[in-house]
Design an enzyme around this catalytic site. Structure first.
Site, PDB file in Angstrom:
ATOM      1  N   ASP A 308      -1.782 -15.162   8.061  1.00 58.36           N
ATOM      2  CA  ASP A 308      -1.851 -14.453   9.332  1.00 58.36           C
ATOM      3  C   ASP A 308      -3.277 -13.910   9.492  1.00 58.36           C
ATOM      4  O   ASP A 308      -4.108 -13.979   8.586  1.00 58.36           O
ATOM      5  CB  ASP A 308      -0.815 -13.323   9.376  1.00 58.36           C
ATOM      6  CG  ASP A 308      -0.369 -12.993  10.794  1.00 58.36           C
ATOM      7  OD1 ASP A 308      -1.151 -13.231  11.740  1.00 58.36           O
ATOM      8  OD2 ASP A 308       0.759 -12.495  10.962  1.00 58.36           O
ATOM      9  N   GLU A 514       3.446  -5.934  18.070  1.00 54.31           N
ATOM     10  CA  GLU A 514       3.325  -5.610  16.651  1.00 54.31           C
ATOM     11  C   GLU A 514       3.523  -4.109  16.389  1.00 54.31           C
ATOM     12  O   GLU A 514       4.429  -3.490  16.939  1.00 54.31           O
ATOM     13  CB  GLU A 514       2.005  -6.162  16.107  1.00 54.31           C
ATOM     14  CG  GLU A 514       1.907  -7.683  16.268  1.00 54.31           C
ATOM     15  CD  GLU A 514       0.778  -8.309  15.504  1.00 54.31           C
ATOM     16  OE1 GLU A 514       0.565  -7.959  14.324  1.00 54.31           O
ATOM     17  OE2 GLU A 514       0.095  -9.185  16.066  1.00 54.31           O
TER      18      GLU A 514
END
Length: 677
Positions: A308, A514
């Site tokens: 990521d 997020e």
């Protein structure tokens, strides 16, 4: 003697010519050769520096022709909101990416880079793209075939901008709605998530019949390489805290969070992204047992594993505090391509040192690069590295918007319909004197789309991209004679004095992505509660919740006549009006449990303390107006005496002639049903 010399010279020249031809022919450039042969041919031609360059993915903001050529960079990406210019066209995207690609093609071996972007609910970074509902809504449709169509449409729009690789789908199993990424999950139920991996063949194309398990496949220039994420357990962290720790035994991890990865691999997914989160305290980016041992060795995944965004930095606390260790831990764990958006030279230097000093073995590097090359060859990137403009009209096409509209209406979950079973509030009549549309989310396209839209955290207002708000959809759906009044935050007196026939109230959450979406309270944003009270106490009201997850609604439920969970529907607000006014019936089912209070969380179907406001799978069904008319006018007539049928038809005819001019279709249906029932 002279004749012999001439003959010898001729033979020598033939051999030299043959050698030159052989030198020019390289197998890795021959599309007729099997992919495995091409990988095997190219790998030994590469220097260590070129191999490590292939393992690097950088952000477009630091990419240029010279860097891509000099470092043999393997991939470039657009981070959330990273675009060529504001409101960039498909042509702008194609031109930018082709310029970068020319840098890669000018490198010694001419290995093309692969450009990646988040396309998690349509081509969500790009102005004018079709924005589909977020995954939580798509899970409510329970229609895998719809997901396949959405994948295919998304692939076309992404390819229209010259991009061959998407960081989607997210196949997390969200077990706690307090998690800020819960809307990226199709469901709390692993079976539903498994079914929704059907988006992968939509994105990548149908696998050939002889394709080996785990081998990635991309079916041509109208398809893209997909990325299943985030491996593994990201939806099970304690209290839903993003990037945190999933505490569970191996059996639970494998039975809840792993099944969709097995399905994705069977369907030929090209890449898999590792999660920021930890499992029982061990960072997934450093977990060799799961990344190499289970994903690659047990599940036989043959594509490449990608980190990521700055995922290696976060292996340590604080982040980046021991970067050389993080590089070693991640590469040894089995990560093949590293998303190191900005500080790529530091990663390259550290990994080069670790290999040259025999800390990381060369065969681990060769494994990583072989997997990256396998994907590039499989998707035809060597044959067609440069994009053209042939698909630019696919971006935001009407066909795709119609598909998104269908997805919206099928994702809606009707939680309440009338204050009692005999008096449903929906469908709403289109022809009345005056209606009210209220709430902060009724005329705000950004709120309607949620996070990961145009920018990472989403946007507010109606200028971020093109689409139809709920207000716009209502105005286009009602009869031209119906007056539509919009007030974002009306007071009670205003509602009472205007004598509205009914009100549509749209409230919910502001956009987030997020960690910024983590919430321990899960309350709707102000002035949502006051709008519900002021409106619903004064007039019949339908409340539409725009949110990425269940939120607190129980305190207001008794005030509400009809309640609709619309999730984060995207750009096509007409899908909501389609169902509200009965052009289509409601069919969605909750993909997650709707709690009474946050004190119950985490709470999922099957838990011993399961006591929901609305259970997993709940969703009231309604028929469309056409179906209601057909059923109401035929029910009970068959088998009755002929004379009675004649009398009923005459009464109905007389009443209808009067009603059609002054009543709504819903009221007509109710009267007809009463007459013939």
């Amino acid at each position: 003697m002279a004749r012999v010399s001439v003959a010898l010279v001729s033979i020598v020249w033939v051999y030299l010519w043959a050698a030159m031809v052989e030198a020019e022919y390289v197998r890795y450039k021959d599309p007729k050769q099997p992919v495995a042969v091409r990988v095997k041919d190219l790998l030994p031609r590469m220097t260590l520096e070129e191999k490590i360059g292939q393992m690097v993915q950088i952000d477009r903001s630091v990419a240029n022709v010279e860097t891509l050529s000099a470092y043999s960079i393997g991939s470039v990406l657009s981070g959330g909101g990273s675009t060529p210019l504001p409101e960039a066209s498909a042509e702008d995207w194609v031109n930018m990416i082709n310029e970068y690609q020319k840098g890669s093609l000018s490198s010694r071996l001419g290995i093309p880079m692969i450009y990646g972007i988040d396309a998690v609910h349509g081509h969500n970074n790009v102005y004018n793209a079709t924005i589909f509902p977020h995954n939580v809504g798509l899970g409510a449709t329970r229609e895998p075939e719809l997901l396949r169509k959405i994948g295919a449409a998304t692939a076309l729009e992404v390819r229209a901008t010259g991009i061959p690789y998407v960081f989607a789908p997210c196949i997390a199993v969200c077990r706690d709605p307090r998690w800020g990424r819960c809307y990226e999950s199709y469901s709390e139920d692993p079976k539903v998530v498994q079914e929704m991996t059907e988006i992968i063949p939509g994105l990548q194309g149908d696998l050939p019949t002889n394709n080996r398990k785990g081998v990635p496949y991309v079916g041509g220039k109208k398809k893209v390489a997909a990325c299943a994420k985030h491996f593994v357990g990201d939806g099970g962290t304690t209290k839903g805290i993003n990037e945190n720790n999933t505490v569970t035994d191996r059996h639970t991890l494998l039975s809840i969070h792993m099944p969709a990865y097995s399905d994705a691999i069977i369907k030929g997914v090209s890449t898999i992204m590792v999660s920021y989160s930890s499992w029982n305290g061990e960072k997934m980016h450093a977990n060799r047992d799961l990344v190499t041992g289970f994903l690659k060795d047990t599940l036989k995944f043959k594509g490449f594993v990608i980190s990521d965004w700055e995922g290696l930095d976060r292996i340590t606390t604080p982040p980046h505090s021991n970067y050389s260790y993080s590089v070693q831990a991640a590469i040894e764990a089995g990560i093949d391509m590293v998303m190191v958006p900005f500080k790529y030279s530091e990663f390259i230097d550290d990994l080069t040192f670790l290999v040259k000093n025999n800390i990381i073995p060369m065969d681990r590097i060769d494994d990583a690069v072989s997997r990256i090359l396998l994907v590039k060859f499989s998707m035809g990137l060597f044959e067609s590295p440069l994009a053209d403009l042939s698909l630019v009209n696919e971006l935001g096409s009407q066909e795709h918007r119609d598909l998104a509209r269908e997805a919206v209406r099928k994702s809606l979950v009707l939680l309440k319909n009338g204050k009692n079973a005999t008096n449903p509030a929906l469908p709403l009549p289109k022809k009345v004197s005056k209606i009210l549309v209220a709430g902060s989310h009724a005329d705000n396209l950004g709120y309607q789309c949620g996070g990961w839209t145009i920018s990472w955290q989403g946007f507010s207002g109606n200028s971020g991209t093109r689409g139809t708000t709920i207000l716009g959809a209502v105005k286009s759906a009602v009869d031209p004679s119906t007056e539509v009044v919009y007030s974002e935050n009306p007071d009670g007196e205003f509602v009472k004095s205007n004598k509205f026939a009914y009100a549509i109230v749209a409230v919910g959450e502001h956009p987030y992505a997020e960690t910024s979406g983590d919430s321990l309270t899960l309350t709707m944003v102000d002035p949502g509660p006051n709008v519900i009270r002021n409106v619903c106490q004064a007039v019949k009201c339908v409340v539409v919740i725009i949110s990425g997850r269940p939120i607190v609604i129980e305190p207001y439920l008794s005030l509400i006549d009809a309640l609709v969970a619309a999730w984060l529907p995207g750009t096509e607000g007409q899908g909501i009006s389609d169902a509200l006014f009965g052009d289509y019936g409601f069919s969605g089912k909750l993909s997650r449990t709707w709690f009474k209070t946050v004190d119950q969380l985490p709470m999922n179907f099957g838990d011993s303390h399961y006591d929901p406001l609305f259970p997993f799978g709940f969703g009231l069904k309604t028929e469309s107006v056409k179906e209601l008319v057909a059923r109401s006018t035929s029910a009970g007539v068959v088998g009755r005496p002929y004379v009675l049928a004649i009398m009923v038809s005459l009464i109905v005819k007389q009443r209808l002639e009067k009603l059609w001019s002054q009543q709504s279709i819903t009221e007509v249906i109710g009267i007809v049903g009463g007459l013939v029932g």
